[in-house]
Design a protein around this motif. Sequence first.
Motif, PDB file in Angstrom:
ATOM      1  N   SER A 111      -2.395  -2.288  -8.560  1.00 53.17           N
ATOM      2  CA  SER A 111      -3.686  -2.054  -7.800  1.00 53.17           C
ATOM      3  C   SER A 111      -3.341  -2.086  -6.152  1.00 53.17           C
ATOM      4  N   PHE A 112      -2.645  -3.319  -5.895  1.00 51.35           N
ATOM      5  CA  PHE A 112      -2.165  -3.454  -4.728  1.00 51.35           C
ATOM      6  C   PHE A 112      -1.184  -2.212  -4.186  1.00 51.35           C
ATOM      7  N   THR A 113      -0.099  -2.048  -5.097  1.00 55.52           N
ATOM      8  CA  THR A 113       0.751  -0.992  -4.620  1.00 55.52           C
ATOM      9  C   THR A 113       0.011   0.440  -4.335  1.00 55.52           C
ATOM     10  N   VAL A 114      -1.115   0.656  -5.025  1.00 58.38           N
ATOM     11  CA  VAL A 114      -1.756   1.772  -5.187  1.00 58.38           C
ATOM     12  C   VAL A 114      -2.427   1.958  -3.655  1.00 58.38           C
ATOM     13  N   TRP A 115      -3.070   0.691  -3.292  1.00 57.85           N
ATOM     14  CA  TRP A 115      -3.741   0.760  -2.097  1.00 57.85           C
ATOM     15  C   TRP A 115      -3.021   0.680  -0.763  1.00 57.85           C
ATOM     16  N   LEU A 116      -1.773   0.196  -0.964  1.00 60.99           N
ATOM     17  CA  LEU A 116      -0.961  -0.075   0.076  1.00 60.99           C
ATOM     18  C   LEU A 116      -0.466   1.704   0.417  1.00 60.99           C
ATOM     19  N   GLY A 117      -0.146   2.262  -0.779  1.00 62.30           N
ATOM     20  CA  GLY A 117       0.492   3.656  -0.564  1.00 62.30           C
ATOM     21  C   GLY A 117      -0.629   4.458  -0.004  1.00 62.30           C
ATOM     22  N   LEU A 118      -2.099   4.271  -0.523  1.00 61.23           N
ATOM     23  CA  LEU A 118      -3.160   5.044   0.205  1.00 61.23           C
ATOM     24  C   LEU A 118      -3.115   4.848   1.519  1.00 61.23           C
ATOM     25  N   CYS A 119      -3.126   3.527   2.116  1.00 64.21           N
ATOM     26  CA  CYS A 119      -3.504   2.990   3.678  1.00 64.21           C
ATOM     27  C   CYS A 119      -2.227   3.730   4.364  1.00 64.21           C
ATOM     28  N   VAL A 120      -0.998   3.644   3.772  1.00 62.14           N
ATOM     29  CA  VAL A 120      -0.036   4.375   4.567  1.00 62.14           C
ATOM     30  C   VAL A 120       0.025   5.709   4.624  1.00 62.14           C
ATOM     31  N   PHE A 121      -0.577   6.401   3.657  1.00 61.47           N
ATOM     32  CA  PHE A 121      -0.911   7.923   3.749  1.00 61.47           C
ATOM     33  C   PHE A 121      -1.695   8.169   4.668  1.00 61.47           C
ATOM     34  N   VAL A 122      -2.871   7.443   4.490  1.00 59.04           N
ATOM     35  CA  VAL A 122      -3.908   7.554   5.697  1.00 59.04           C
ATOM     36  C   VAL A 122      -3.478   7.443   7.123  1.00 59.04           C
ATOM     37  N   ALA A 123      -2.440   6.339   7.402  1.00 60.83           N
ATOM     38  CA  ALA A 123      -2.263   6.047   8.475  1.00 60.83           C
ATOM     39  C   ALA A 123      -1.208   7.316   9.110  1.00 60.83           C
ATOM     40  N   GLN A 124      -0.629   8.032   8.230  1.00 62.20           N
ATOM     41  CA  GLN A 124       0.188   9.052   8.724  1.00 62.20           C
ATOM     42  C   GLN A 124      -0.487  10.294   9.272  1.00 62.20           C
TER      43      GLN A 124
END
Length: 677
Positions: A111-124
Amino acid sequence: MAEAAAAAGRTQRSIVDRVVAVLDDWVPKPAAWAFALRIWIAMMLALALAFWLQLDSASSAATCVAILAQPKRGQAISKAIYRLLGTLLGAAVSIVLMALFGQDRVLLLVSFTVWLGLCVFVAQYLQDTRAYGAMLSGYTVAIIALGQIDEPQGTFDAAVSRVAVIVLGIVVITFINDALASPSTWRALLPQLRGAWDGTRAYACETLTAGDLGPARTAALIRTIAPMRADASAIAGELDDGSFRAAGARSCIAALYVMAAAIRAVAAATSCLRTPGPAVAEALAICRRVADAPDVEILDRDDERLRDLVDAAIRDGHRPLDEIVVLQRALDFVCAATFAQDGLRALADGHRPLRDARLPTHRDFQVALRGALRVAIGFAVTAAAFLALGLPQATFALVQVAATAALSSVTPDPKKFANGVVIGMCTAATLAGIARFVFLNGVQGFPMLAMVMAPVIFFGCFLSLNRKTFGIGFIVIVFFPVLLGPANPQSYDAQTFLLNAFLVVVSSVILSIVVRLLLPITPAQRRAFALDSARRDLADALVGEGGDATTRTSLNADRLFQFAAYSSGSGAVRRANLAHAFALARLEAAAARAHAELRRLWPAAELRESIRRAGSGLAAGNDRALETAARDLIRAASPASRAVRLTTARAASDLITAARTIARHRRFLQRLGIALF
């Protein structure tokens, strides 16, 4: 002998000049010493207050100050705001994830991995400090939740403690910046923006004299303008009138983009006229005067005079189409110069500017997705390996992997940043070991701790102010206090320190491997992604879905700025690539503006048939139909009111621009695969 002595003297002077140049590049200036002193004082004050308040992980307060270390006040305030918001969001998500998956490590890590990827995607898709805030909300969960993976019941207390030290760090750095008169962002931006204003006017003067200077020169001008967008967005929080100054800076930047595009169009259309008439000669003279020495009162008169010339040309109904383009683009140039001057004055004195323009940035979905997947997969593989090996303090290493990977995702060059992380981590670990076991060596007093930390913090600040060594300096000042681990009482466990140092170096090596091997993006791929995005935007603009014209101009300028940085190959190839990229931007902007103006003209019943043909010509990409529609529109609007004639001039000039661009670049447009070509 005399010649030999003279040659020896020249060689000696050359060596001295080179030594002086090197020293000038690397010896810190007084401003750098002042910046380093502010950061050291702020870090020590934050650390002392954290000890006094008995906060958990007091070193995080000093680390927070280090992360917020910015040479200008507005930059630090903007970053602090989004750091606080990102921390609050990350703390809330940590509590939720731990409540849901606290009893299952695998699900928690997934769940943390998914959250981290989502945050990085939004940051882009965000820019500047907003991107940092989105990325921070990702690895904050690692700091809080993963840090409590063995004691889930302590997650809430850890979240509160994390928020407390972040708030403390923000308050301290803000207080120190104000107390010690940190340089204001708007004061630093003002001379840069004035330089860009002068450069744009010089570009316009040269264009009017020598003709279109080409895409390479225009791209070089854009490269001087585009980087100022970041500082423009950071001004708002500095002063009570900061929002007006920021709006003025944005308005000026947007106007400079328009001035460059308009003057190129003036030169191109003028070259197509066999015998320029008196109206064209007067319009060119006005443009030269504005480019040479603009004055507020004269600008107003020039604007009104050009409107009269445009109105007279449409009322005539039989002027050459290129003459209409020259007159309209000259008017656009003068209007943009008015906004640019007003924006500069608003930045300088804080008055409300004439407008507040948006400055959107270009982002490619493929790049954002690959960046998010790279961080998520890299973290997942690392977590699986650490858990399988059963390494002690694995959670500490995972936090560092998550933080550095997320930070790399919002940098222009992840590989270069990864190199800086490796060097910076090794340097920070070495200096922390020397500080703890050589200079402190059992000492528990705070004054000695502050004196030992000072040289390293100054060293890191100096490195961070140099563009070439920024990544190394940033990592040193951030991770030095992490590895030193100031505490009350201070721990001197060598085994724990060596293991932590080893793990942070390993995490930096993992980052370096991940950014090189996992879904790397080459400059050629970035060019392809940018062209594909431009193709989709062009297809939308041709059917009337292009959006606001000013916004599209700024977005296209940012896309061209990025595209120029990705260009490679021979000079001829780079020029051809840039020419095609500028053609796409020009055609998209013309189509978007034309549709917008045609919608404004629709209430005029006598123009509707011409409007329909113009819209159909744009949707079909038919250059001949567009020229015919422009002529018909001008003749139909000839007896209409002045307001309708002026709107018609804007629409017709964009239709003509679109037609000429399509005719000149038809083969390239066909290769892009847009159906109508």
